[in-house]
Design a protein around this motif. Structure first.
Motif, short mmCIF file in Angstrom:
data_model
loop_
_atom_site.label_atom_id
_atom_site.label_comp_id
_atom_site.label_asym_id
_atom_site.label_seq_id
_atom_site.Cartn_x
_atom_site.Cartn_y
_atom_site.Cartn_z
N ILE A 1 0.84 -1.20 0.00
CA ILE A 1 0.00 0.00 0.00
C ILE A 1 0.88 1.25 0.00
O ILE A 1 0.56 2.25 -0.65
CB ILE A 1 -0.95 0.00 1.22
N TRP A 2 2.00 1.20 0.73
CA TRP A 2 2.93 2.34 0.74
C TRP A 2 3.49 2.62 -0.66
O TRP A 2 3.66 3.78 -1.04
CB TRP A 2 4.06 2.06 1.72
N ALA A 3 3.75 1.55 -1.40
CA ALA A 3 4.24 1.73 -2.77
C ALA A 3 3.22 2.49 -3.61
O ALA A 3 3.58 3.39 -4.39
CB ALA A 3 4.54 0.37 -3.41
N PHE A 4 1.94 2.17 -3.45
CA PHE A 4 0.90 2.88 -4.19
C PHE A 4 0.77 4.32 -3.71
O PHE A 4 0.42 5.21 -4.50
CB PHE A 4 -0.45 2.15 -4.06
N ALA A 5 1.06 4.56 -2.43
CA ALA A 5 1.06 5.94 -1.93
C ALA A 5 2.13 6.76 -2.63
O ALA A 5 1.90 7.92 -3.02
CB ALA A 5 1.27 5.94 -0.42
N LEU A 6 3.31 6.16 -2.83
CA LEU A 6 4.41 6.88 -3.49
C LEU A 6 4.13 7.08 -4.98
O LEU A 6 4.48 8.12 -5.55
CB LEU A 6 5.72 6.11 -3.30
N VAL A 7 3.50 6.08 -5.61
CA VAL A 7 3.13 6.23 -7.02
C VAL A 7 2.08 7.34 -7.17
O VAL A 7 2.14 8.17 -8.09
CB VAL A 7 2.59 4.89 -7.58
N SER A 8 1.13 7.37 -6.24
CA SER A 8 0.11 8.42 -6.26
C SER A 8 0.73 9.79 -6.01
O SER A 8 0.29 10.80 -6.59
CB SER A 8 -0.97 8.14 -5.19
N LEU A 9 1.76 9.83 -5.16
CA LEU A 9 2.45 11.09 -4.90
C LEU A 9 3.11 11.62 -6.17
O LEU A 9 3.05 12.81 -6.47
CB LEU A 9 3.50 10.89 -3.80
N GLY A 10 3.74 10.72 -6.94
CA GLY A 10 4.33 11.12 -8.21
C GLY A 10 3.27 11.59 -9.19
O GLY A 10 3.48 12.56 -9.93
N SER A 11 2.12 10.90 -9.20
CA SER A 11 1.02 11.29 -10.09
C SER A 11 0.49 12.67 -9.71
O SER A 11 0.18 13.50 -10.58
CB SER A 11 -0.10 10.25 -10.03
N TRP A 12 0.38 12.91 -8.40
CA TRP A 12 -0.07 14.22 -7.94
C TRP A 12 0.92 15.31 -8.37
O TRP A 12 0.51 16.37 -8.87
CB TRP A 12 -0.22 14.25 -6.42
N PHE A 13 2.21 15.05 -8.19
CA PHE A 13 3.23 16.05 -8.54
C PHE A 13 3.16 16.39 -10.03
O PHE A 13 3.20 17.57 -10.41
CB PHE A 13 4.61 15.50 -8.18
N GLY A 14 3.04 15.37 -10.87
CA GLY A 14 2.99 15.60 -12.31
C GLY A 14 1.75 16.36 -12.74
O GLY A 14 1.83 17.33 -13.51
N THR A 15 0.59 15.94 -12.24
CA THR A 15 -0.66 16.59 -12.65
C THR A 15 -0.82 17.98 -12.03
O THR A 15 -1.37 18.88 -12.67
CB THR A 15 -1.87 15.71 -12.26
N GLU A 16 -0.34 18.16 -10.80
CA GLU A 16 -0.46 19.47 -10.16
C GLU A 16 0.41 20.51 -10.86
O GLU A 16 -0.04 21.65 -11.09
CB GLU A 16 -0.08 19.37 -8.68
#
Length: 348
Positions: free
Chosen positions: A170-185
């Motif tokens: 689940i932590w891995a998906f949190a980090l992937v989501s963090l990268g997705s947030w950074f890119g889209t934001e």
């Protein structure tokens, strides 16, 4: 004394080494026999079979779901559910995800040896969590297209779940989501232009990867985060080195049209920067016995060297010579890696 359980290749190497020692008089026959009796060849690798089986099961399950969705009868049923409020779908997904997380955590405590089946249950819980957040976003969508907020919400939810259930997956998906947030934001803040503060996407993610790697070192100060530290370090290095590699190919160009107007040789300095990072991490990994940094450094050093070879020498080198050089170089790398593995195996 318990015997060493070695695979066939390791056992053959150790047996050959002991026979060589005996032939050269370094050990006597009795000692050689004792050494030979201290290990045995392991049987079939059932753990790896279990791992691959669950991967195939997950992939097959997703294909089955996709096939089910495109079935005419199911499509007709989905059309009837089209008017179902998004918030209802979000709530149902959240409830199902919660049940899967609870079941997965319960099975982890009751059957800790069933690693892959437990992680499979948690994986489906992660997918349902993503579904719940997506439909929640549709519920409150105001038409501005600021969907990066959903990724940020995913980071918070996944991080909390990872902490609650002590799950690296689940932590891995949190980090992937963090990268997705950074890119889209960063894209949203610039109205989806090619550059953010003069940086294209690969250059932005170089900084993001460095930040994540630095954060992984800061996590050493907090014992409560030790479970997730190594995974954060690995994913941070992955972001960093993949971004550097892409930067060495495309440079700081935001569009394909701009990139096609220049010659690849004009981007050589980005390739040098990428090589320097690889060399620096390789040296750091060797000096401080950080096998993660060492392996990332060596792997991307090779990737960068071969990328530059394809870019600059592919058109001017005879293909027989080119692939001959490739074969020879990889054979030499393999020989060197084999020697290193043998030395490490002997130390063990």
């Amino acid at each position: 004394m318990a015997k060493l359980n070695l695979d066939k290749q390791e056992a053959e190497f150790l047996g050959k080494t002991i026979r060589t020692w005996e032939a050269e008089g370094l050990v006597d026959k009795e000692t050689a026999e004792k050494l030979q009796s201290t290990y045995e060849v392991k049987g079939f690798d059932w753990r790896r079979l279990a791992q691959y089986s669950f991967w195939v099961a997950l992939a097959s399950g997703m294909v089955a779901i996709a096939s089910l969705i495109i079935d005419d009868a199911v499509l007709n049923w989905l059309e009837k559910l089209y008017d179902t409020p998004d918030i209802i779908i979000s709530i149902i997904s959240a409830i199902l995800a919660s049940l899967l997380f609870l079941e997965g955590n319960k099975r982890k405590k009751k059957y800790p040896e069933r690693v892959f089946s437990n992680e499979s249950i948690i994986f489906f819980g992660i997918l349902l969590t993503a579904s719940s957040i997506a439909f929640l976003g549709k519920t409150f969508d105001n038409g501005k297209g600021h969907f990066s907020i959903l990724f940020l919400l995913s980071v918070l939810v996944y991080a909390a779940l990872a902490w609650k259930f002590s799950s690296r997956l689940i932590w891995a998906f949190a980090l992937v989501s963090l990268g997705s947030w950074f890119g889209t934001e960063t894209g949203y803040q610039t109205d989806w232009s090619f550059y953010f503060l003069g940086m294209n996407y690969p250059l932005r993610f170089v900084l993001f990867g460095i930040s994540l790697v630095l954060f992984s070192f800061m996590m050493l100060r907090f014992s409560m985060l030790n479970l997730f530290r190594e995974l954060t370090y690995i994913i941070g290095l992955l972001y960093l080195f993949v971004s550097l590699w892409l930067l060495s190919i495309f440079g700081n160009f935001g569009s394909l049209e701009d990139w096609l107007r220049i010659k690849q040789i004009e981007l050589f300095y980005w390739g040098i920067i990428s090589l320097l990072f690889s060399i620096a991490f390789t040296i750091y990994g060797i000096r401080f016995r950080d096998h993660i940094a060492r392996e990332f450094g060596i792997s991307f050093l090779l990737i960068n060297l071969y990328s530059r070879y394809f870019e600059y020498l592919w058109d001017i080198t005879d293909k027989t010579i080119f692939f001959g050089i490739m074969a020879l170089s990889f054979w030499l790398i393999g020989r060197k890696a084999e020697k290193i593995w043998n030395l490490e195996f002997l130390k063990k």
